[in-house]
Write a protein that holds these residues in place. Structure first.
Motif, PDB file in Angstrom:
ATOM      1  N   ASP A  41       0.837  -1.190   0.000  1.00  0.00           N
ATOM      2  CA  ASP A  41       0.000   0.000   0.000  1.00  0.00           C
ATOM      3  C   ASP A  41       0.880   1.251   0.000  1.00  0.00           C
ATOM      4  O   ASP A  41       1.517   1.580   1.001  1.00  0.00           O
ATOM      5  N   SER A  43      -0.504   4.170  -1.103  1.00  0.00           N
ATOM      6  CA  SER A  43      -1.531   5.171  -1.415  1.00  0.00           C
ATOM      7  C   SER A  43      -1.286   6.510  -0.726  1.00  0.00           C
ATOM      8  O   SER A  43      -1.788   7.544  -1.180  1.00  0.00           O
ATOM      9  N   ASN A  44      -0.531   6.512   0.371  1.00  0.00           N
ATOM     10  CA  ASN A  44      -0.284   7.756   1.092  1.00  0.00           C
ATOM     11  C   ASN A  44       1.109   8.325   0.861  1.00  0.00           C
ATOM     12  O   ASN A  44       1.546   9.214   1.590  1.00  0.00           O
ATOM     13  N   ASP A  72      -1.163  -0.792  -4.269  1.00  0.00           N
ATOM     14  CA  ASP A  72      -2.066   0.352  -4.171  1.00  0.00           C
ATOM     15  C   ASP A  72      -1.206   1.591  -4.374  1.00  0.00           C
ATOM     16  O   ASP A  72      -0.502   2.036  -3.452  1.00  0.00           O
ATOM     17  N   MET A  75      -2.661   7.537  -4.270  1.00  0.00           N
ATOM     18  CA  MET A  75      -4.011   7.929  -4.672  1.00  0.00           C
ATOM     19  C   MET A  75      -4.116   9.452  -4.734  1.00  0.00           C
ATOM     20  O   MET A  75      -3.519  10.172  -3.940  1.00  0.00           O
TER      21      MET A  75
END
Length: 268
Positions: A41, A43-44, A72, A75
């Motif tokens: 992840d 995403s951040n 991921d 985003m």
């Protein structure tokens, strides 16, 4: 499916240390599945520097060799994905990683955008393979530094340091190395990232240290010996004292320069 998350910037050497620390349980772990799945992840993630991009690339290559990866990506951060495309990050990624990013954005569309001449502010991620690559990196470093006000004698000194480090990757790492350079106009700074996935300074110098020095040394002490006292793994090679030269030149009148190294979970 196991899931690991990294949040924040990938900008400094300390960010890179945190990134690798997050995934140490994965890299060092033992899994019963033949090809286990792993979700990463990102995403951040908000910002990626040249050394951040190279480190992330090497990590994804390492994980892709043992896992089926699902990503991921950052985003709501189209600028970051565009930047990664612009510096050729996706051109060097394993196919599975690239496909995972492509599920979220059209990489072909990103890569097909018109590219202006950015040779004065950017050297895209470049794989280090030959002496010719070292020469190209030297020229790119000199051009970028000189284009933004650094005196030629200091720009030449930094370019020599960079070429020495890239040559060491080719000569000694026994792994895959990359370099990337970026000028940031807001801060008037240049960030030069060099990284490889080879055996590392500690393993390269270990056998020689056991012959030359008595007692045991921590990883950080070995790194210091390499940079401060000219300890080398190849006694008769002219380039053997290169790391000592790097340290001396990097502090010889070149104001406003900083040099950081992370290897074997130690930062120098």
């Amino acid at each position: 499916m196991k899931k690991y998350r990294y949040s924040g910037d990938l900008s400094t050497i300390h960010d890179i240390d945190t990134l690798f620390s997050v995934f140490l349980p994965v890299i060092d772990g033992i899994f019963t599945d033949e090809v286990p799945e792993l979700c990463i992840d990102l995403s951040n993630v908000r910002f990626v520097s040249p050394i951040g991009a190279i480190s992330l690339l090497q990590l994804l290559k390492k994980l892709d060799s043992s896992f089926i990866l699902k990503l991921d990506p950052p985003m709501n951060n189209g600028n970051l994905l565009s930047y990664l495309s612009r510096i050729d990050f996706f051109n060097h990624c394993p196919e599975g990683v690239r496909n995972s990013f492509n599920d979220f954005c059209n990489l072909e569309q990103l890569s097909s955008r018109n590219r202006n001449d950015t040779s004065k502010i950017l050297l895209e991620i470049k794989k280090l393979l030959t002496e010719e690559d070292v020469g190209e990196v030297f020229d790119a470093t000199l051009n970028i530094l000189s284009s933004h006000g650094m005196q030629s004698k200091f720009a030449n000194r930094i370019a020599i340091i960079v070429s020495e480090l890239t040559a060491n990757v080719i000569d000694h790492s026994k792994g895959e190395g990359f370099v990337c350079i970026q000028y940031y106009p807001k801060t008037n700074k240049v960030n030069i990232g060099i990284g490889d996935n080879g055996i590392g300074i500690v393993n390269s110098l270990g056998p020689h240290l056991r012959k030359e020095l008595m007692g045991s040394h921590s990883h950080l002490e070995v790194i210091k010996l390499a940079f401060e006292e000219g300890i080398t793994s190849i006694a008769d090679e002219e380039r053997g004292v290169g790391l000592t030269d790097v340290r001396e030149k990097s502090f010889l009148g070149t104001k406003g320069t900083s040099f950081y190294l992370r290897t074997h979970r130690g930062i120098y």
